[in-house]
Scaffold this motif. Structure first.
Motif, short mmCIF file in Angstrom:
data_model
loop_
_atom_site.label_atom_id
_atom_site.label_comp_id
_atom_site.label_asym_id
_atom_site.label_seq_id
_atom_site.Cartn_x
_atom_site.Cartn_y
_atom_site.Cartn_z
N VAL A 112 -3.01 -7.20 0.80
CA VAL A 112 -2.37 -5.63 0.66
C VAL A 112 -1.37 -5.54 2.00
N TRP A 113 -0.09 -5.31 2.06
CA TRP A 113 0.67 -4.96 3.04
C TRP A 113 0.69 -3.58 3.35
N ASN A 114 0.40 -3.04 4.40
CA ASN A 114 0.61 -1.54 4.69
C ASN A 114 1.67 -1.39 5.61
N LEU A 115 3.10 -1.11 4.95
CA LEU A 115 4.22 -1.38 5.86
C LEU A 115 4.79 0.35 6.11
N LYS A 116 5.51 0.13 7.17
CA LYS A 116 6.01 1.54 7.74
C LYS A 116 7.43 1.40 7.85
N CYS A 117 8.26 1.91 7.10
CA CYS A 117 9.83 1.88 7.33
C CYS A 117 10.19 3.04 8.05
N ASN A 118 11.18 2.69 8.82
CA ASN A 118 11.91 3.97 9.66
C ASN A 118 13.26 4.40 8.91
N GLY A 119 13.68 3.64 7.94
CA GLY A 119 14.72 4.18 7.34
C GLY A 119 16.06 3.39 7.40
N THR A 120 16.12 2.45 8.69
CA THR A 120 17.39 1.69 8.89
C THR A 120 17.33 0.46 8.30
N GLU A 121 16.11 -0.14 7.80
CA GLU A 121 15.83 -1.65 7.16
C GLU A 121 16.89 -1.59 5.79
N GLU A 122 17.05 -3.03 5.63
CA GLU A 122 17.78 -3.35 4.43
C GLU A 122 17.07 -3.99 3.54
N THR A 123 15.94 -4.40 3.87
CA THR A 123 15.20 -5.11 3.25
C THR A 123 13.66 -4.75 3.41
N LEU A 124 12.78 -5.13 2.54
CA LEU A 124 11.42 -4.36 2.73
C LEU A 124 10.65 -5.37 3.98
N ALA A 125 10.95 -6.40 3.60
CA ALA A 125 10.37 -7.48 4.87
C ALA A 125 10.51 -7.11 6.22
N GLU A 126 11.87 -6.28 6.56
CA GLU A 126 11.95 -5.88 7.85
C GLU A 126 11.23 -4.75 8.28
N VAL B 193 1.52 -0.03 -4.87
CA VAL B 193 2.66 0.79 -5.40
C VAL B 193 3.62 0.11 -6.47
N GLY B 194 4.24 0.80 -7.22
CA GLY B 194 5.33 0.20 -8.32
C GLY B 194 6.67 0.93 -8.16
N VAL B 195 7.56 0.45 -8.72
CA VAL B 195 8.85 1.13 -8.63
C VAL B 195 9.40 1.15 -10.02
N ASN B 196 10.43 1.94 -10.73
CA ASN B 196 10.83 1.92 -12.13
C ASN B 196 12.30 2.20 -11.59
N PRO C 223 19.73 2.79 -9.63
CA PRO C 223 18.95 3.70 -8.83
C PRO C 223 17.72 3.96 -9.21
N LEU C 224 16.86 4.51 -8.30
CA LEU C 224 15.36 4.62 -8.51
C LEU C 224 15.04 5.66 -9.63
N MET C 225 14.08 5.43 -10.62
CA MET C 225 13.93 6.68 -11.51
C MET C 225 12.62 7.09 -11.18
N SER C 226 11.58 6.03 -10.87
CA SER C 226 10.19 6.75 -10.55
C SER C 226 9.43 5.56 -9.69
N CYS D 163 0.80 -1.55 0.00
CA CYS D 163 -0.15 -0.03 -0.28
C CYS D 163 0.89 1.02 0.10
N ASP D 164 0.46 2.38 -0.58
CA ASP D 164 1.22 3.56 -0.57
C ASP D 164 1.00 4.56 0.50
N ASP D 165 0.55 4.01 1.58
CA ASP D 165 0.07 5.00 2.68
C ASP D 165 1.34 5.61 3.24
N HIS D 166 2.34 4.77 3.42
CA HIS D 166 3.54 5.42 3.89
C HIS D 166 4.62 5.13 2.91
N TRP D 167 4.37 5.10 1.74
CA TRP D 167 5.48 4.97 0.60
C TRP D 167 6.23 6.15 0.30
N THR D 168 7.36 6.12 0.28
CA THR D 168 8.46 7.41 0.03
C THR D 168 9.31 6.84 -1.14
#
Length: 342
Positions: free
Chosen positions: A89-103, A119-122, A69-72, A49-54
């Motif tokens: 649908v996973w609603n994930l909240k990351c603090n910026g110290t994680e190395e993987t999304l699962a953390e 969400v998607g990434v390019n 690198p991230l493009m979009s 989910c895009d709630d906390h996506w940055t």
């Protein structure tokens, strides 16, 4: 460079290429580094989910998938096939110290179940950085086993994912013509030795070099039976032989790696002019029949017959002629050309 170091380390240790995480994937795009983000957690694949996506979290996904690198960060619902109804649908909240999304911690506030907030990434795909490429153990530099040189070592290439588009780029990089044959099951006498590069190329076919192509890291389960063999057309070339200088002599053209002569049926001043211009030897000099025979007779193949030029061509290759190797001539009819040299 860091990625390539670990790539070689993985090959040397027999552990295979860098393992792509199996808990994270991008779905719905032909590109391996673009798509809808899906995470394997608690025994199931779910969208995110895009709630906390940055952008910082998206960049972490690119790194975890060993992409560039991230493009979009496009919306996930644009990718087909679309996520199925009922898929978690996973609603994930990351603090910026994680190395993987699962953390990342899970926020138990429920997201839209119609997947409109997926969400998607390019990400930019990594490209190669090899020092040199070659076709080894063939009859010419345009035919042989694909090898890439890195830090002084030649690596053979696994056939996994190899396509005609990859072969087009390789042939172009080597200065050869179009690919005639590409195969990924080498005969015993065509197989290489040593280490095997097992990444999967993703060339579009228009790149100038294999270094310009994206690639996907893959696990190395290949043997030398899987080495790629490519046959490119030889780049068209011509020369004047058995004369006192390079700008006069009996005409020979290169085909399939073999030099052969040209029959004089229909040959005239326009054809002479094209040859002299292509060789950068000035203008054609009118020849009497006796002068044309002063360079001797060739041996072996007679490649071209009934050549017809308009005189404006930049290469003899552009002139009309019979199929390569089809003729009704002997070597007594070999063409010779004398150019002014200036």
């Amino acid at each position: 460079m860091v990625l390539l170091f670990f790539m070689i380390l993985a090959i040397d240790t027999g552990l295979g290429f860098l393992d792509v995480p199996h808990s994270l994937r991008l779905v719905g795009s032909r590109r391996s580094c673009e798509g809808r983000v899906e995470l394997w957690k608690d025994g199931q694949w779910g969208t995110v989910c895009d709630d906390h996506w940055t952008n910082e979290v998206a960049a972490m996904v690119c790194r975890e998938l060993q992409c560039g690198p991230l493009m979009s960060t496009p919306a996930g619902h644009i990718y087909l096939p679309k996520a199925q109804r009922g898929q978690h649908v996973w609603n994930l909240k990351c603090n910026g110290t994680e190395e993987t999304l699962a953390e990342c911690e899970e926020d138990f506030i429920e997201c839209s179940l119609d997947h409109s907030e997926d969400v998607g990434v390019n990400c930019k795909e990594e490209t190669l950085n090899f020092n040199e490429v070659q076709l080894a153990d063939g009859p010419s530099h345009c035919i042989g086993r694909v090898e890439m040189k890195y830090t002084g070592e030649w690596l053979t290439v696994c056939n996994e994912g190899w396509t005609l588009q990859d072969a087009k780029v390789l042939c172009r990089e080597l200065g050869c013509g179009r690919p005639i044959l590409t195969k990924g099951s080498c005969n015993k006498d065509q197989q290489g030795t040593g280490n095997i590069w097992s990444g999967q190329m993703q060339c579009q076919g228009s790149e100038a070099s294999l270094n310009d192509c994206p690639f996907v890291p893959m696990e190395n389960n290949c043997s030398h039976k899987d080495d790629i063999w490519v046959h490119c057309e030889e780049r068209f070339a011509l020369r004047l032989v058995d004369g006192k200088r390079n700008c006069s002599g009996r005409l020979e053209v290169l085909h399939k790696g073999i030099w052969g002569s040209v029959c004089n049926d229909g040959w005239g001043e326009k054809e002479d002019h094209v040859v002299c211009q292509e060789l950068k030897c000035g203008k054609a000099v009118f020849q009497k029949s006796r002068a044309r025979k002063s360079f001797g007779h060739g041996k072996g193949h007679i490649w071209l017959d009934d050549v017809r030029c308009k005189g404006k061509e930049t290469s003899l290759e552009q002139c009309k002629h019979r199929f390569w190797g089809y003729h009704d001539c002997t070597h007594r009819e070999d063409v010779s050309v004398i150019c002014s040299e200036k």
